[in-house]
Each structure stands twice: as structure tokens, then as C-alpha cells.
Scaffold this motif. Structure first.
Motif, PDB file in Angstrom:
ATOM      1  N   LYS A  28      85.276  23.809  64.510  1.00  0.00           N
ATOM      2  CA  LYS A  28      84.438  24.799  63.167  1.00  0.00           C
ATOM      3  C   LYS A  28      86.434  24.558  62.145  1.00  0.00           C
ATOM      4  O   LYS A  28      86.153  24.340  60.877  1.00  0.00           O
ATOM      5  CB  LYS A  28      83.820  25.808  63.371  1.00  0.00           C
ATOM      6  N   ALA A  29      87.497  25.276  62.521  1.00  0.00           N
ATOM      7  CA  ALA A  29      88.310  25.281  62.268  1.00  0.00           C
ATOM      8  C   ALA A  29      89.220  23.892  61.906  1.00  0.00           C
ATOM      9  O   ALA A  29      89.563  23.898  60.877  1.00  0.00           O
ATOM     10  CB  ALA A  29      89.360  25.876  63.077  1.00  0.00           C
ATOM     11  N   THR A  30      88.715  23.177  62.234  1.00  0.00           N
ATOM     12  CA  THR A  30      89.269  21.587  62.243  1.00  0.00           C
ATOM     13  C   THR A  30      89.060  21.008  61.673  1.00  0.00           C
ATOM     14  O   THR A  30      88.701  19.500  61.189  1.00  0.00           O
ATOM     15  CB  THR A  30      90.295  21.032  63.628  1.00  0.00           C
ATOM     16  N   GLY A  31      86.776  21.557  61.396  1.00  0.00           N
ATOM     17  CA  GLY A  31      86.180  19.845  60.503  1.00  0.00           C
ATOM     18  C   GLY A  31      85.101  19.356  61.184  1.00  0.00           C
ATOM     19  O   GLY A  31      84.675  18.314  60.790  1.00  0.00           O
ATOM     20  N   GLN A  32      85.599  19.871  62.936  1.00  0.00           N
ATOM     21  CA  GLN A  32      84.659  18.648  63.465  1.00  0.00           C
ATOM     22  C   GLN A  32      83.456  18.400  63.904  1.00  0.00           C
ATOM     23  O   GLN A  32      82.994  18.005  63.481  1.00  0.00           O
ATOM     24  CB  GLN A  32      85.476  18.729  65.279  1.00  0.00           C
ATOM     25  N   ALA A  33      82.984  20.763  63.757  1.00  0.00           N
ATOM     26  CA  ALA A  33      81.765  20.821  63.352  1.00  0.00           C
ATOM     27  C   ALA A  33      80.907  20.400  62.043  1.00  0.00           C
ATOM     28  O   ALA A  33      81.737  20.571  61.322  1.00  0.00           O
ATOM     29  CB  ALA A  33      81.796  22.308  63.361  1.00  0.00           C
ATOM     30  N   ARG A  34      79.859  19.365  63.039  1.00  0.00           N
ATOM     31  CA  ARG A  34      79.367  19.057  61.550  1.00  0.00           C
ATOM     32  C   ARG A  34      77.552  19.884  61.726  1.00  0.00           C
ATOM     33  O   ARG A  34      76.844  20.197  62.238  1.00  0.00           O
ATOM     34  CB  ARG A  34      78.498  17.737  62.148  1.00  0.00           C
ATOM     35  N   PHE A  35      77.742  20.654  60.606  1.00  0.00           N
ATOM     36  CA  PHE A  35      76.699  21.288  59.893  1.00  0.00           C
ATOM     37  C   PHE A  35      75.250  20.549  59.704  1.00  0.00           C
ATOM     38  O   PHE A  35      75.618  19.308  59.463  1.00  0.00           O
ATOM     39  CB  PHE A  35      76.801  22.043  58.794  1.00  0.00           C
TER      40      PHE A  35
END
Length: 754
Positions: A28-35
Motif C-alpha cells: 500500500k505504501a509503495t503503490g503496488q496495491a491495486r484497488f
């Protein structure tokens, strides 16, 4: 009489109870998590909604020609050309998929309009900007019909609610009205709370993809299993042919626990156009199409003797539902359990309006019910000239005041004692308006928090590999509270393996059905499955070891062994899982726990007759009030919680603080303004609907006196919602102390104090 065997003091385990970083934190902190709105497909189209502008009526004409003429518009779906969805049918205690529907409206299958904001058309285009622009060009003509949208005006028409198997709205013990009239000291107060709307950081969004008759949906959902069942019914597709993916949810708080029109219309648009379709609600679109908290009017009347012993407790409420669905909130819930009184009267009534259905919002019922109850208790303390903490302690029950059931834990006395010492309650001058910080008025307030505890069915599989790694699989939801991290901690302890060797798979309907992330039930519910599955894994591993010549575990029972250091051990020795599985020629063992709804219903009814179990807390609030402008600022906050056994101290503290922040918003700023002439929400944006920001919130100090609940899995009772309960009352009680004015109408704004 059923008795509870108290749990022995808990020995600190390697992982449960520790402050552990979220396992999804880096992603989440690095933007890898995709919503949900960040998954891309070839040919992806975008949809936008056209909302009705009347509260009730019929569509007499829709002119979509200008919208269709916009370059890049693919289709405009209305009731005149949209494919029909299947009727939903009725749900029940065993099948909750129908009850998960936000409304009972067949969107785009009728010319009827049921609320101001109902989607009456969907524009599909090549870009989101084109879709929204074209949606603004669709012209709709209506035949308006009489509507009822004014909650306050309809109060005289409120209808008493009946108790049901799912929800108890009424209770009576003794003659509370007569006892109130005869009480030497009494208060009889009216409170109101406004409607509220959801403002999760991630707006509702759906990406829908059809592959023939198979459907994939990316959706931020609080209940993946119910959503899949719901979609299967509405689109006539077998459940196994639908996959709902929801690995990350950017906040839910109840608003993503039901199925709202945006989800269904995105799926419908994808089927109608043959293209993958994404529909992301604007912030205004969330207000127009996703339900929020009901408004309420409440009466709390308390009678007491001169020593402060309660002789009567009356709590009545009126909330609203809609002609198209929704359920009333259990507003008097906490009043049923918190205080011992020989005479108790609880009554809940409802009003049906032509508005969007209300829905779950963090601690539905308890959040606004505790505002009224705890404000009234504070006012009784003022009338008695008694310390409000001493008044509460004098009326703590030994058993449930209404039903007589056993309380699984009684820790509020410890919480009040600890909190008062840490907060410096003794420094409080009991006189109203007597404390100052320079020119500012200072007030201290206190209130009790309460939220019931329960569990839902949760199916889980646990696989132990020969290399010592563990995979836990459950279709639960992660809304930022560290759900997967908590279950990894539990599995690591149960199997005696390092935390880093445990992987948790979640957020996917292809996984075993998980419970909804609501009612503060998910952690305990999934924990029950994880613990049971780990026990089965250890049993199978031991059975394998017994067949291995020379194994130090041969001749031992599972009860004699401890899971630690990556294997099973006893006082004289042990063996690692890797050695056992390798010797047995196995690369893994796996155990599955399947939990059904029928067993849950029966267990819940049984437990309800025996016990009352809940998370509780005590909130201490200090405010500063400007005597000229009457601006209220929360200056200091301390809460002492009993939420049973804490699995992850770090994420638990975050949850507790989050509840308090949301409660401060309830107390001081949040309100949805509904035009009483046409039912239109007039402040559908964060520029006019005011949630607390950083500058509004002081450091929130949280402490725990948690005692594991012996009737709950691992002693966990849940923390997601108890934090908001009692908060508004603590603020109101602090304002009362600072100014001498009792504000019973939320939010506490300047005009109510000037």
C-alpha cells in the motif's frame, strides 16, 4: 444455571498480542496495491450515472440524443433499452444475499422513481470524462407524485417496531413510567441526531468483465460471499461462474456491506455493451446512491434515589427506513445492558420515507444510542450533585439488567479506575464553567462505550508445506484494519512457525467463504476457523509421525505436544514438520473447515439465552470552548478499552483511535442536510459535509484492560466499532461542564451554544 469458567491468565505467546506491522503495508505504501478502479482490461469502457431529480414519480420521457451524439459514447442505457435483471426475491436468516441489497428497486427495469438520486440512465463511453460529460446531457421528464421526505414532520406517524429473531427493539421490566414519576431525582430529556453519509477514502467503484457467461468483478466489498450470491441471482449465473475480487478496500465502515446500484449497473452495462466496464462513483454519486445513517429522535428518562441508585430507565427512539428497503437501527441496544435498574422500558419506532434506504454505519444503533443514554446519565449526575463516574459505578449490573443472562466479563470498573487516574480526573473542578485556560473555558467529560460481540460463519483452509511454510485461505475482506496480519499471527502461534513463513490469501470469492467485515465480527469469526483448521493439520501431522519409524512423537497424544520451533514437541524431544512430511513422502498437509449459516443461527440463538458478551470502553474528553464564539475544540482524549484479547496491539490501537475520530465527527461537525421539499441532499461533498481533519483531532491516548472472553474464539470480541460508541456523549458532557449548557441535538455547532 450456566456458569462460565474463567480463563487462566494468558501467557504471552510469540505473536498474538504483539504490535506487528501490516503484512500488506509495503504494497500500500509503495503503490503496488491495486484497488477496484485500478485493474485494466483491453477495450475497457467507462460508465457514469444519470440521477433522478425527484423523490417519487414516473419517467415520462428520456431524451438521450445529445448524449449519444458525443464522440466516444458507446451506449446510453435507460429503462427503455436496458436488459432486465432477475427479481431479487426474499432473503432470510439462512440466505442473507437478498438482505445484502441496498434497495429492492429493479434498476432500469421500470419507469418508477423511488428517491431523489436514483439512477435513471447509464452512459458508457471510451473515457470517464466523456461518460460524465454525456451523462449531463441526458434530459429526463417526470410526472411527479406525492412524496414523504421530511423526517421531523413525520414523527407523529412513527410506528412501533416489533422484535424479531435478528433484532430486538423492545423490552420491559417492571413499571418504569410509575417508577420515574415516584423517583426523588429524575431527568427526562430529548435528543436528536442527524442523517449521516459515508465518506470512505476510496469511493465505491466497480470493474466488471464478462467472458461469455462468466463474470469477473473487481469491487471494494465488505462481504464478498454475499455479493457473489447476489450477482448470481440478479444475472442468472451460477455462483461458480462469478468471481469477485476485493483484495484491498479503501475503507468501508458499513457503506460497502450492501449491494448498491452502481455495482449492478456496471455489471449490466458490461453485459449490454460486450465490453469491460468501469464505474467509479463521484463523491456526490456516493451520497446519491449509497445509504447512510438514519436520523433519530430519542427520549431518555432516568429516575434515581438520593444516593444515585437508578430506579427507572426509559429509552425510546424513532428512526427511519425507506419504502425501498433498509432496516431500523437498534438504538436502545446499550440501554438494555449497561445499567442495573429495577424498572426498564425500551421502545423503538420507525418512519418510512421516500428516500434512499439507510444502511449500516459504524456501530449502527449503538453510536447514536449511547450519545443519548450517556448524556442523560451525565445530566442526572449534575442534578444529584454527584461525580458522573461514581454514578456509573454505583449502577453497574452483576447480570444483564433485562434478560438476567450472565455477563461474560465485567471490567468497566477497572476501566473507569484506570482511566480516571491516567486522565487526571481528580483535577476536575465539578462546577460548570469554573475551569479556564487563559480566556478559554475548559470542560471534562466521560462516557461509557458498548458494542455487542458475536461471530459469523467462516470457512477456512490451512495448508502446511514440507518446507515449513503455511498458507491460510479465506475469502475475508481487508479494509485497512490489518485483518490478514491478525490471522497470520494466529496461525503462526497455533502451528509454532515464524510469522514470516505464513501467507494469508483473502479478498477472492474463489476462496472459502469468509464472513462479512461488519459488526466487529470478522477477526473472531475467521480465528475460529483458523484455530480449528490448524488443530486438524497438527492431528494429521501426528498421524504421519506415528507411522515413521523412530519418530520421537510415536506413542504421544496431541494434547501432550506443543507446536513450536516449526514442529511438534514434548518435554523429552520433538520433530519438525519438515522432517515428518519428508519422511512420510508428503509435500504438504491441508485441513478445511466449512461453516454454514444454519449452525450459526442456532448457535447465536442458544448463546443469546445464556450470555451477554460485548466490547466496552470508557472515554475521557477535555474540550476548550471560546466564550465569545463558542467554538469547541477537543484538546485531550484518553480511552480505556476492554475488547477481549488483542491480537495485534498496533492495528488494534489504530482501530480504536479511528473510532474515536469518527465519533468526534459525529459530535461536532457531520450532518447530511436533506431538503424537506424534495428529498434532495443539499451538501453531497466534502466541501460542505464536514468530517474531522488533522487540526481537529488531538493526540488520542488508548489503553487496554482487555480480559479474554471465554465464550469467544481466542477470547477475541472485536474492536472495529466499539471505539465510536460513547464518543459523542463524552464530547457533549465535556461541553456541558465547560459551558453549563446541555446540547442534545447533534452536531454541537456554534449556534446551539451561543
Amino acid at each position: 444455571m450456566t456458569t462460565i469458567t474463567r480463563a487462566e491468565p494468558v501467557t504471552r505467546t510469540p505473536y498474538v498480542g504483539r504490535a506487528v506491522d501490516r503484512i500488506d503495508g509495503t504494497a500500500k505504501a509503495t503503490g503496488q496495491a491495486r484497488f477496484a478502479a485500478e485493474h485494466h482490461y483491453p477495450g475497457l469502457a467507462h460508465a457514469a450515472l444519470v440521477h433522478s431529480t425527484v423523490a417519487r414519480g414516473r419517467i415520462t420521457a428520456i431524451d438521450a440524443s445529445a448524449a449519444r451524439a458525443v464522440p466516444g459514447v458507446i451506449e446510453v442505457l435507460t429503462h427503455e433499452n436496458a436488459p432486465a435483471m432477475k427479481p431479487l426475491g426474499k432473503g432470510g436468516p439462512i440466505d442473507l444475499s437478498a438482505m445484502a441489497s441496498g434497495t429492492n428497486v429493479d434498476y432500469l427495469a421500470t419507469d418508477e422513481v423511488h428517491w431523489n438520486g436514483q439512477p435513471v440512465a447509464v452512459v458508457v463511453a471510451e473515457t470517464p470524462e466523456t461518460a460524465r460529460y454525456a451523462a449531463g446531457l441526458v434530459k429526463v421528464t417526470y410526472q411527479e407524485l406525492p412524496s414523504v421526505v421530511d423526517f421531523a414532520a413525520e414523527l407523529p406517524n412513527a410506528v412501533p417496531l416489533k422484535n424479531s429473531m435478528i433484532m430486538e427493539h423492545n423490552a420491559e421490566k417492571g413499571d418504569a413510567e410509575s417508577a420515574l414519576a415516584a423517583a426523588p431525582v429524575s431527568v427526562d430529556l430529548t435528543f436528536t441526531t442527524p442523517p449521516l453519509n459515508h465518506n470512505a477514502i476510496e469511493p465505491h467503484a466497480t470493474t466488471a468483465v464478462w467472458d461469455g457467461d462468466k463474470l469477473t468483478v473487481h469491487e471494494p466489498s465488505q462481504c464478498i460471499a454475499f455479493l457473489r450470491k447476489h450477482l448470481a441471482k440478479r444475472f442468472g449465473v451460477p455462483e461458480p461462474d462469478i468471481r469477485v475480487l476485493s483484495p484491498y478496500v479503501g475503507g468501508g465502515f458499513g457503506g460497502k456491506g450492501s449491494v448498491w446500484p452502481g455495482t449492478l449497473l456496471a455489471v449490466l452495462a458490461a453485459r449490454a455493451t460486450g465490453r469491460p466496464v468501469r464505474l467509479v462513483l463521484t463523491r456526490e454519486g456516493v451520497y446519491r446512491t449509497v445509504g447512510g445513517r438514519t436520523p433519530s429522535t430519542q427520549r431518555v428518562a432516568l429516575g434515581a434515589d438520593e444516593q444515585g441508585r437508578l430506579t427507572a430507565l426509559i429509552h425510546t427512539s424513532v428512526a427511519r427506513t425507506s419504502r425501498i428497503g433498509g432496516a431500523p437501527e437498534p438504538i436502545t441496544s446499550a440501554s438494555r445492558h449497561l445499567y442495573a435498574a429495577p424498572n426498564i422500558l425500551l421502545r423503538e419506532s420507525g418512519i418510512t420515507l421516500d428516500l434512499l434506504s439507510p444502511t449500516f454505519m459504524r456501530a449502527p444503533g449503538e453510536a447514536i444510542g449511547t450519545f443519548a443514554l450517556e448524556s442523560a446519565v451525565d445530566e442526572l449526575a449534575w442534578k444529584l450533585g454527584m461525580d458522573p463516574i461514581e454514578l456509573r459505578l454505583a449502577n453497574l449490573p452483576e447480570r444483564d439488567p433485562v434478560g438476567g443472562q450472565q455477563l461474560t466479563r465485567r471490567t468497566l470498573r477497572q476501566a473507569y479506575t484506570k482511566g480516571a487516574e491516567l486522565f487526571g480526573w481528580r483535577r476536575r473542578d465539578p462546577r460548570a464553567g469554573a475551569m479556564r485556560d487563559g480566556r478559554l473555558l475548559v470542560g471534562m467529560g466521560v462516557a461509557t462505550a458498548y458494542h455487542p460481540a458475536m461471530i459469523l460463519p467462516a470457512s477456512v483452509t490451512v495448508r502446511l508445506h514440507a518446507d515449513g511454510t503455511v498458507v491460510v485461505r479465506c475469502g475475508m475482506q481487508e479494509m485497512g484494519m490489518g485483518a490478514a496480519t491478525a490471522q497470520a499471527q494466529i496461525a503462526a502461534d497455533e502451528l509454532g512457525v515464524p510469522l514470516e513463513s505464513v501467507r494469508v490469501e483473502y479478498g477472492d470469492s474463489d476462496l472459502p467463504d469468509g464472513p462479512m467485515a461488519g459488526g466487529s465480527v470478522q477477526t473472531a469469526s475467521v480465528a475460529a476457523g483458523v484455530i480449528a483448521a490448524c488443530a486438524k493439520v497438527k492431528k494429521e501431522v501426528l498421524a504421519l509421525a506415528r507411522r515413521v519409524p523412530g519418530s520421537p512423537l510415536r506413542g504421544h497424544r496431541l494434547d501432550d505436544l506443543h507446536a513450536r520451533d516449526g514442529g511438534l514437541h514434548h518435554a523429552g524431544g520433538g520433530q519438525t514438520y519438515a522432517d515428518i512430511l519428508t519422511a512420510a513422502g508428503r509435500d504438504h498437509v491441508e485441513a478445511a473447515i466449512k461453516s454454514g449459516m444454519l449452525g450459526f443461527v442456532l448457535r447465536t440463538l442458544r448463546d443469546r439465552r445464556r450470555y451477554v458478551k460485548a466490547a466496552t470502553a470508557v472515554h475521557f474528553c477535555e474540550v476548550r470552548v471560546d466564550p465569545d464564539t463558542m467554538e469547541v475544540r477537543v484538546a485531550r482524549w484518553l480511552s480505556v478499552f476492554d475488547a477481549g484479547r488483542i491480537v495485534n496491539a498496533k492495528t488494534a490501537a489504530s482501530q480504536m483511535r479511528g473510532g474515536v475520530v469518527m465519533g468526534i465527527g459525529l459530535a461536532l461537525s457531520e450532518q447530511t442536510l436533506v431538503d424537506p421539499r424534495n428529498g434532495r441532499i443539499v451538501n453531497p461533498s466534502l466541501s460542505e459535509y464536514h468530517v474531522p481533519v488533522h487540526a481537529d483531532i488531538p493526540r488520542i491516548e488508548v489503553h487496554d484492560v482487555g480480559v479474554p472472553d471465554p465464550t469467544m474464539p481466542l477470547g477475541v470480541v472485536g474492536i472495529g466499532e466499539v471505539g465510536i460508541t460513547g464518543v459523542a456523549a463524552a464530547v457533549a458532557n465535556a461541553v456541558r461542564h465547560a459551558t453549563g449548557k446541555r446540547v442534545g441535538d447533534l452536531p454541537i455547532t456554534l449556534d446551539k451554544l451561543l
